[in-house]
Design an enzyme around this catalytic site. Sequence first.
Site, mmCIF file in Angstrom:
data_model
loop_
_atom_site.group_PDB
_atom_site.id
_atom_site.type_symbol
_atom_site.label_atom_id
_atom_site.label_comp_id
_atom_site.label_asym_id
_atom_site.label_seq_id
_atom_site.Cartn_x
_atom_site.Cartn_y
_atom_site.Cartn_z
ATOM 1 N N SER A 34 0.861 -1.115 0.083
ATOM 2 C CA SER A 34 0.212 -0.025 -0.200
ATOM 3 C C SER A 34 0.513 1.281 0.036
ATOM 4 O O SER A 34 0.152 2.137 -0.738
ATOM 5 C CB SER A 34 -0.917 -0.052 0.581
ATOM 6 O OG SER A 34 -0.510 -0.107 2.583
ATOM 7 N N HIS A 88 -4.831 -2.798 -3.385
ATOM 8 C CA HIS A 88 -4.912 -2.397 -3.962
ATOM 9 C C HIS A 88 -4.650 -3.020 -5.119
ATOM 10 O O HIS A 88 -4.080 -2.770 -6.477
ATOM 11 C CB HIS A 88 -3.674 -1.645 -3.636
ATOM 12 C CG HIS A 88 -3.484 -0.601 -2.988
ATOM 13 N ND1 HIS A 88 -4.412 0.710 -2.619
ATOM 14 C CD2 HIS A 88 -3.632 -0.917 -0.940
ATOM 15 C CE1 HIS A 88 -3.886 1.177 -0.987
ATOM 16 N NE2 HIS A 88 -4.000 0.144 -0.394
ATOM 17 N N LYS A 94 -11.733 0.589 -2.611
ATOM 18 C CA LYS A 94 -10.748 1.585 -3.500
ATOM 19 C C LYS A 94 -10.604 1.276 -5.015
ATOM 20 O O LYS A 94 -11.760 2.324 -4.845
ATOM 21 C CB LYS A 94 -9.266 0.967 -2.947
ATOM 22 C CG LYS A 94 -8.817 1.232 -1.130
ATOM 23 C CD LYS A 94 -7.625 0.376 -0.951
ATOM 24 C CE LYS A 94 -7.662 1.369 0.824
ATOM 25 N NZ LYS A 94 -7.064 0.100 1.258
HETATM 26 C C1 LIG Z 1 -7.115 0.020 3.096
HETATM 27 C C2 LIG Z 1 -6.789 -1.491 3.079
HETATM 28 C C3 LIG Z 1 -7.023 -1.835 4.315
HETATM 29 C C4 LIG Z 1 -8.497 -1.734 4.979
HETATM 30 O O1 LIG Z 1 -9.657 -1.784 3.766
HETATM 31 P P1 LIG Z 1 -10.570 -1.254 4.225
HETATM 32 O O2 LIG Z 1 -11.782 -1.287 3.295
HETATM 33 O O3 LIG Z 1 -10.291 0.691 3.809
HETATM 34 O O4 LIG Z 1 -11.213 -0.982 5.918
HETATM 35 C C5 LIG Z 1 -6.108 -3.033 3.536
HETATM 36 N N1 LIG Z 1 -5.315 -3.931 4.306
HETATM 37 C C6 LIG Z 1 -5.009 -2.805 2.725
HETATM 38 C C7 LIG Z 1 -3.693 -3.623 2.442
HETATM 39 C C8 LIG Z 1 -5.406 -1.713 2.600
HETATM 40 O O5 LIG Z 1 -4.397 -0.787 2.321
#
Ligand SMILES: *Cc1c(COP(=O)(O)O)cnc(C)c1O
Length: 388
Positions: A182, A210, A240
Amino acid sequence: MSSLNDMALRKLAELEAGSLRRRLKETDRKAGAYVERGGRTLISFCCNDYLNLAHDPRVIAAAKSALDEWGASAGASRLVTGNHSIFAELERRLAQLKQTDDCLVFGSGYLANLGIIPTLMKPGDLILADELSHSCLLSGTQLSGATAFRFRHNDMAHLRELLKTHRAGANNCLIVTDGVFSMDGDLAPVPEMADIAKTHDAWLMTDDAHGIGVIAEGRGSSFAAGAKADVPLQMGTLSKAIGSYGGYICASQPVIDLLRTRARTLIYSTGLPPASAAAAIAALDIIETEPGYAALPVEKAQRFTRALNLPEAQSPIVPLVLSDPETTLNASAFLEEQGFLVTAIRPPTVPDGTARLRFTFTALHKDADIDRLAELVRTRVLDKRAAE
Ligand SMILES: *Cc1c(COP(=O)(O)O)cnc(C)c1O
């Protein structure tokens, strides 16, 4: 009560002194890659809505229609009365995309990892995690009570070494990693990890927050090498590139059935708002029918890395490590003055000494804006640093 406030004030002062205090800034997102902050319109290079689907008229229409039909909230845990019919459809679609038996959707990606890992692992088991794994994988690991070690980032020799040392003494073993990291934007060597896991009777879990939507025609990092790598636990988020909200795991039928029965963050937390599920389905429709569109964020990121002679982007995320938090905050403030929103990422989100600008690219970024940003970064951030 004053000792409570004293404690909070003391901690805040320490954070402030290290340029590590964080503040929420009101920022309204608009269609395309734009945001409004402090009365100004900025071009955002820090949203994870890689396909700009949160504002896509088809996604909005689907969410509105679900809102009208089912209301604003799920009303209860999915195991009580909150299991709207639309969740089954969403889970079917995700399982199809990821080529697994079934899927389970959670309230968020963070909640998913806090629920999944402790359901599968317990004291006496072993968890090996990439050192740059997302915070919620590490929190889920801690909650499980299993013995845990971190291997050096993407270092397969180190992973093998830890397995040789610790695997035999443990009952079950789980290997966890981000599929796309991330804060670094690189990919885990998923096929090799799958082989290593198989050799040592370990289970591989990838967090593809991602990757879904933007890597390998939207299928994510398990498919980056072409055919699907053997990853029995494919987790990710709808928050995302899918442009909505919620978390998921795609896995075999027995695993999903167990998680449905035992994952605490599913059982004791309210189901997703149905409109979020409807939005996610509409987004999946777009991703599956328009693979060329899904490929755009990585192409835009590569335009930027080429312009700056950085290592070629593998995902929509491009880090520029400036090391210390203050320099990074200053660079971010400078770019904001110039009309570009690029948030400074500081410890503990990233390791000490690696504060960075993290650029994320989206399908609707204009090439001319990317070129202008690259030029500013080259002349006003990198050259300046070289001169110091
Ligand atoms: C953003 C993210 C999460 C969390 O997901 P949300 O739906 O925003 O709670 C989990 N793992 C990674 C690698 C992330 O970047």
